[in-house]
Design a protein around this motif. Structure first.
Motif, PDB file in Angstrom:
ATOM      1  N   VAL A  40     -12.049   3.406   9.258  1.00 48.41           N
ATOM      2  CA  VAL A  40     -11.527   3.068  10.580  1.00 48.41           C
ATOM      3  C   VAL A  40     -11.349   1.563  10.756  1.00 48.41           C
ATOM      4  O   VAL A  40     -10.412   1.121  11.423  1.00 48.41           O
ATOM      5  N   ARG A  41     -12.207   0.754  10.141  1.00 47.98           N
ATOM      6  CA  ARG A  41     -12.048  -0.700  10.288  1.00 47.98           C
ATOM      7  C   ARG A  41     -10.773  -1.194   9.606  1.00 47.98           C
ATOM      8  O   ARG A  41     -10.158  -2.153  10.072  1.00 47.98           O
ATOM      9  N   LYS A  47      -3.873  -2.664  12.900  1.00 52.97           N
ATOM     10  CA  LYS A  47      -3.405  -2.844  14.278  1.00 52.97           C
ATOM     11  C   LYS A  47      -3.495  -4.315  14.689  1.00 52.97           C
ATOM     12  O   LYS A  47      -2.598  -4.837  15.347  1.00 52.97           O
ATOM     13  N   LEU A  48      -4.554  -4.991  14.290  1.00 50.28           N
ATOM     14  CA  LEU A  48      -4.720  -6.409  14.583  1.00 50.28           C
ATOM     15  C   LEU A  48      -3.583  -7.214  13.958  1.00 50.28           C
ATOM     16  O   LEU A  48      -2.995  -8.086  14.607  1.00 50.28           O
ATOM     17  N   GLY A 149     -13.338  -1.187   4.035  1.00 55.77           N
ATOM     18  CA  GLY A 149     -13.165  -2.380   4.857  1.00 55.77           C
ATOM     19  C   GLY A 149     -12.455  -3.537   4.164  1.00 55.77           C
ATOM     20  O   GLY A 149     -12.309  -4.606   4.746  1.00 55.77           O
ATOM     21  N   ALA A 150     -11.982  -3.345   2.933  1.00 49.24           N
ATOM     22  CA  ALA A 150     -11.311  -4.430   2.206  1.00 49.24           C
ATOM     23  C   ALA A 150     -10.033  -4.879   2.907  1.00 49.24           C
ATOM     24  O   ALA A 150      -9.738  -6.077   2.969  1.00 49.24           O
ATOM     25  N   VAL A 151      -9.267  -3.937   3.439  1.00 51.91           N
ATOM     26  CA  VAL A 151      -8.021  -4.293   4.119  1.00 51.91           C
ATOM     27  C   VAL A 151      -8.332  -5.097   5.379  1.00 51.91           C
ATOM     28  O   VAL A 151      -7.705  -6.126   5.642  1.00 51.91           O
ATOM     29  N   ARG A 152      -9.306  -4.661   6.146  1.00 57.48           N
ATOM     30  CA  ARG A 152      -9.699  -5.400   7.350  1.00 57.48           C
ATOM     31  C   ARG A 152     -10.132  -6.813   6.993  1.00 57.48           C
ATOM     32  O   ARG A 152      -9.744  -7.786   7.644  1.00 57.48           O
ATOM     33  N   SER A 177      -6.425  -0.155  21.028  1.00 61.55           N
ATOM     34  CA  SER A 177      -5.716   0.458  19.918  1.00 61.55           C
ATOM     35  C   SER A 177      -6.467   1.664  19.404  1.00 61.55           C
ATOM     36  O   SER A 177      -7.680   1.676  19.382  1.00 61.55           O
ATOM     37  N   GLU A 178      -5.727   2.656  18.996  1.00 62.55           N
ATOM     38  CA  GLU A 178      -6.285   3.763  18.232  1.00 62.55           C
ATOM     39  C   GLU A 178      -6.135   3.394  16.792  1.00 62.55           C
ATOM     40  O   GLU A 178      -5.047   3.114  16.328  1.00 62.55           O
ATOM     41  N   SER A 179      -7.210   3.382  16.060  1.00 60.79           N
ATOM     42  CA  SER A 179      -7.123   2.998  14.649  1.00 60.79           C
ATOM     43  C   SER A 179      -7.608   4.133  13.784  1.00 60.79           C
ATOM     44  O   SER A 179      -7.649   4.088  12.631  1.00 60.79           O
TER      45      SER A 179
END
Length: 179
Positions: A40-41, A47-48, A149-152, A177-179
Motif C-alpha cells: 500500500v505504501r 499517488k504522491l 516500499g521500494a517504489v515509495r 487518496s486511495e492507494s
C-alpha cells in the motif's frame, strides 16, 4: 550536471513489476491463477508522484490481470505487459506515446531485462534486493526491498532531491487518496 539537476528533468517514473512493485515471488492457485501482492505504501507513493504533476508508466516482461487491475486502481494509464526479456521496444513506445525523451524518465528496475533501460534513461533506481548488476548500474539503491516500499522510497528520494516533497505531500493531505 549534478544529480539534482538530472532529477529535476524527470517527468515519468517507469516501473518494472516483479521485484519492484511486488517482491518477485510468483503465486499460483491450484487452478493456475497467478496472484500478486502489492504494498500500500508503494501505491501511496505513486499517488504522491501524481500529485506532484508527474506521470507513471509500467513495463513488465510478463502479463497479469492483477497488474492491470492495480495500475487501473492507481490511475497508471501507460501499461505495457508481456514485453518479454527485451523491454527496449516497449520503452520506445512509451517515449513516443508521452512525447518525452529518455533523459526525462526514471526507471525503477531489479534485474537483467531492466538494464538496457537503465543505460538509456535519465536516472536508474534499484531496490536493495535487486540483482547485483542492477545495483551496480543504479544511481540510487533503496533500503526497502522490492514489493515492500521500494517504489515509495524512490519517490520520496526523487521529490526530496528536487525540492518537491513539501508541495506534493501538502496536495496529498488536502485531496487524500486511495492507494
Amino acid at each position: 550536471m549534478t544529480l539534482a539537476d538530472r532529477a529535476r528533468k524527470i517527468e515519468l517514473l517507469l516501473l518494472d513489476v516483479d521485484g519492484v512493485l511486488t517482491d518477485g515471488t510468483l503465486h499460483y492457485s491450484d487452478d493456475g491463477i497467478e496472484t500478486k501482492c502489492f504494498h500500500v505504501r508503494d501505491g501511496s507513493g505513486v499517488k504522491l508522484w501524481q500529485f506532484a504533476g508527474k506521470r507513471v508508466a509500467v513495463i513488465s516482461g510478463r502479463r497479469s490481470r492483477a497488474v492491470a487491475n492495480r495500475c487501473a486502481e492507481l490511475g497508471i494509464e501507460i501499461v505495457r505487459q508481456g514485453a518479454g526479456a527485451d523491454k527496449r521496444p516497449a520503452f520506445a513506445e512509451v517515449l513516443a506515446e508521452t512525447g518525452l525523451v529518455a533523459a526525462q524518465v526514471c526507471v525503477v528496475g531489479d534485474d537483467w531485462p531492466d538494464l538496457p533501460l537503465f543505460e538509456r534513461c535519465g536516472l536508474a533506481i534499484a531496490p536493495v534486493d535487486a540483482s547485483r548488476d542492477a545495483i551496480a548500474k543504479a544511481v540510487y539503491v533503496t533500503t526497502c526491498p522490492g514489493g515492500r516500499g521500494a517504489v515509495r522510497e524512490a519517490i520520496e528520494w526523487l521529490l526530496g532531491l528536487t525540492g518537491q516533497w513539501e508541495s506534493a505531500t501538502a496536495m496529498y493531505r488536502t485531496h487524500g487518496s486511495e492507494s
